[in-house]
Design an enzyme around this catalytic site. Structure first.
Site, PDB file in Angstrom:
ATOM      1  N   HIS A 126       0.625  -0.141  -9.736  1.00 61.07           N
ATOM      2  CA  HIS A 126      -0.170  -0.806  -8.571  1.00 61.07           C
ATOM      3  C   HIS A 126      -0.695  -2.136  -9.548  1.00 61.07           C
ATOM      4  O   HIS A 126      -1.582  -2.612  -9.551  1.00 61.07           O
ATOM      5  CB  HIS A 126      -1.472  -0.188  -8.178  1.00 61.07           C
ATOM      6  CG  HIS A 126      -1.960  -0.711  -7.052  1.00 61.07           C
ATOM      7  ND1 HIS A 126      -2.422   0.062  -5.907  1.00 61.07           N
ATOM      8  CD2 HIS A 126      -1.858  -1.900  -6.575  1.00 61.07           C
ATOM      9  CE1 HIS A 126      -2.871  -0.865  -4.955  1.00 61.07           C
ATOM     10  NE2 HIS A 126      -2.546  -1.937  -5.376  1.00 61.07           N
TER      11      HIS A 126
ATOM     12  N   GLU B 271      -3.463   7.321  -4.522  1.00 56.45           N
ATOM     13  CA  GLU B 271      -3.647   6.781  -6.153  1.00 56.45           C
ATOM     14  C   GLU B 271      -5.248   6.999  -6.184  1.00 56.45           C
ATOM     15  O   GLU B 271      -6.091   6.887  -5.459  1.00 56.45           O
ATOM     16  CB  GLU B 271      -3.603   5.230  -6.062  1.00 56.45           C
ATOM     17  CG  GLU B 271      -2.251   4.790  -5.713  1.00 56.45           C
ATOM     18  CD  GLU B 271      -1.981   3.435  -5.640  1.00 56.45           C
ATOM     19  OE1 GLU B 271      -3.005   2.636  -6.329  1.00 56.45           O
ATOM     20  OE2 GLU B 271      -0.771   2.824  -5.633  1.00 56.45           O
TER      21      GLU B 271
ATOM     22  N   ARG C 229       0.845  -1.180   0.077  1.00 53.60           N
ATOM     23  CA  ARG C 229      -0.090   0.022   0.082  1.00 53.60           C
ATOM     24  C   ARG C 229       0.708   1.261   0.189  1.00 53.60           C
ATOM     25  O   ARG C 229       1.990   1.258   0.708  1.00 53.60           O
ATOM     26  CB  ARG C 229      -1.014   0.168   1.177  1.00 53.60           C
ATOM     27  CG  ARG C 229      -2.040  -1.065   1.264  1.00 53.60           C
ATOM     28  CD  ARG C 229      -2.760  -0.719  -0.148  1.00 53.60           C
ATOM     29  NE  ARG C 229      -4.112  -1.513  -0.059  1.00 53.60           N
ATOM     30  CZ  ARG C 229      -4.009  -2.661  -0.888  1.00 53.60           C
ATOM     31  NH1 ARG C 229      -3.139  -2.977  -1.548  1.00 53.60           N
ATOM     32  NH2 ARG C 229      -5.224  -3.529  -1.010  1.00 53.60           N
TER      33      ARG C 229
END
Length: 375
Positions: A254, A237, A208
């Site tokens: 990601h 994000e 994360r």
């Protein structure tokens, strides 16, 4: 029964069409009015499930996310409404472990390392951290595990402290985003901890974005600090700090867990969970739908040494530098970040590739990290 599933879930139609009336939706347009008649809601991380989204629904009986992460789900609200919830924990563990291995091999070559001589610190020993530890064990790469919650819960594996992790050559992060409580992970790598890293260490974040303070990292770079930083995840994000990208060693959008196997495994896990919830026999499996890999067989030249062969094999299946180059060339804002993720090309796991190793002495190690043996 009305089943709503997100359009980014591979093979959802194949798995769920016989369980009820299916409706596919986009995270961009889904709203409370649309979901008013939903009995089952199946999402990925791009759909935020909360009271606002479910405000018009009085009949929802099952919510699930085909992802390992659950940051996008208001689990407290679901619990208050007595709505069962499950996640696909571990669905992408193999994919992320393979991403980290690719990053290590690429950076090892850049830094002129012999990976066999290095020590890897794994922060977070859940599904992903454990999958990575298994790969490193097979390859004979020393590694240490740090996971205070698991250690305090009685996990019998040997754990070390963050002080020990900070001495490792490679530090790779695989923890959830936890803002408070006894084991917070937000800003785990703050400015102080980032500044303590040397230019002979490698820090990889594939969990994360908020686990590393991105602004602190940027400030250190701008002050002339040398850090070998690999980022697949970012703070805020998809509206990430674009100024940080040029300073990273490798940067991606990601996508560490975005193999077709990892994403589809999440769909399969939700199918099995829903069948169990409904009390019916599951009769479908992932192998029924996975396509044959374009690169499906590799011949090994046993005249090369093990690490040369490993480097070639891993990067033939997944070369992180390809994603890095695409990201740098196309990343200009939030919409591009979303687009890169949504339109990510098909990527396979090692298990989709058959090898003919001939007389290669280290065949077992190659097979044990996931490659298939030719019959």
């Amino acid at each position: 029964m009305k089943i709503y599933y997100e359009d980014s879930m591979p093979y959802a139609a194949e798995f769920f069409s016989e369980l009820g009336e299916c409706e596919v939706f986009s995270h961009k347009t889904i709203n409370a009015e649309t979901l008013a008649d939903a009995d089952v809601l199946l999402v990925r991380s791009t759909t935020k499930v909360n009271q606002q989204l479910l405000a018009n629904n009085k009949q929802l009986q099952f919510v699930a996310t085909a992802t390992a992460g659950t940051d996008h789900i208001d689990q407290n609200y679901l619990a208050d409404q007595n709505i069962p919830f499950i996640s696909a924990g571990g669905c992408n563990a193999v994919a992320v472990a393979e991403y980290v291995l690719s990053a290590m091999l690429v950076m090892g070559k850049r830094l002129n390392w012999q990976l066999a001589d290095k020590t890897v610190g794994i922060v977070g020993a859940g599904h992903v951290g454990s999958a990575l530890a298994r790969v490193l064990t097979v390859l004979g790469i020393r590694h240490k595990l740090c996971d205070p919650p698991l250690a305090d819960a009685g996990d019998e594996r040997e754990f070390v402290t963050m002080n020990d992790i900070m001495q490792c050559d490679v530090i790779t992060l695989h923890v959830p985003w936890v803002k408070d409580g006894p084991y917070p992970t937000q800003d785990l790598f703050n400015k102080t901890r980032l500044a303590a890293l040397s230019d002979n260490q490698l820090l990889i974040n594939a969990c994360r974005g908020e686990v590393i303070n991105n602004q602190a990292a940027l400030e250190l770079f701008e002050q002339g600090t040398s850090l070998n930083l690999v980022l697949d995840v970012w703070e805020n994000e998809p509206s990430i700090n674009l100024d940080l990208i040029p300073h990273t060693a490798l940067a991606t959008a990601h996508i560490a867990g975005h193999t077709i196997e990892g994403k589809a495994r999440g769909t399969e896990m939700l199918y099995l969970a829903l069948c169990k919830h409904l009390g019916i026999q599951a009769d479908k499996k992932l192998s029924d739908y996975l396509p044959r890999a374009e690169l499906n067989t590799i011949q090994i030249n046993d005249k090369q040494d093990f690490w040369q062969i490993l480097h070639k094999l891993v990067l033939n299946v997944y070369n992180i530098e390809t994603d890095d180059q695409h990201f740098r060339a196309n990343m200009h804002g939030a919409e591009q970040f979303r687009y890169i993720r949504k339109h990510y090309p098909i990527r396979r796991e090692f298990s989709a590739i058959t090898l003919n190793t001939g007389n290669f002495a280290d065949s077992k190690a190659i097979y044990d990290i996931g490659f298939l043996a030719a019959k």
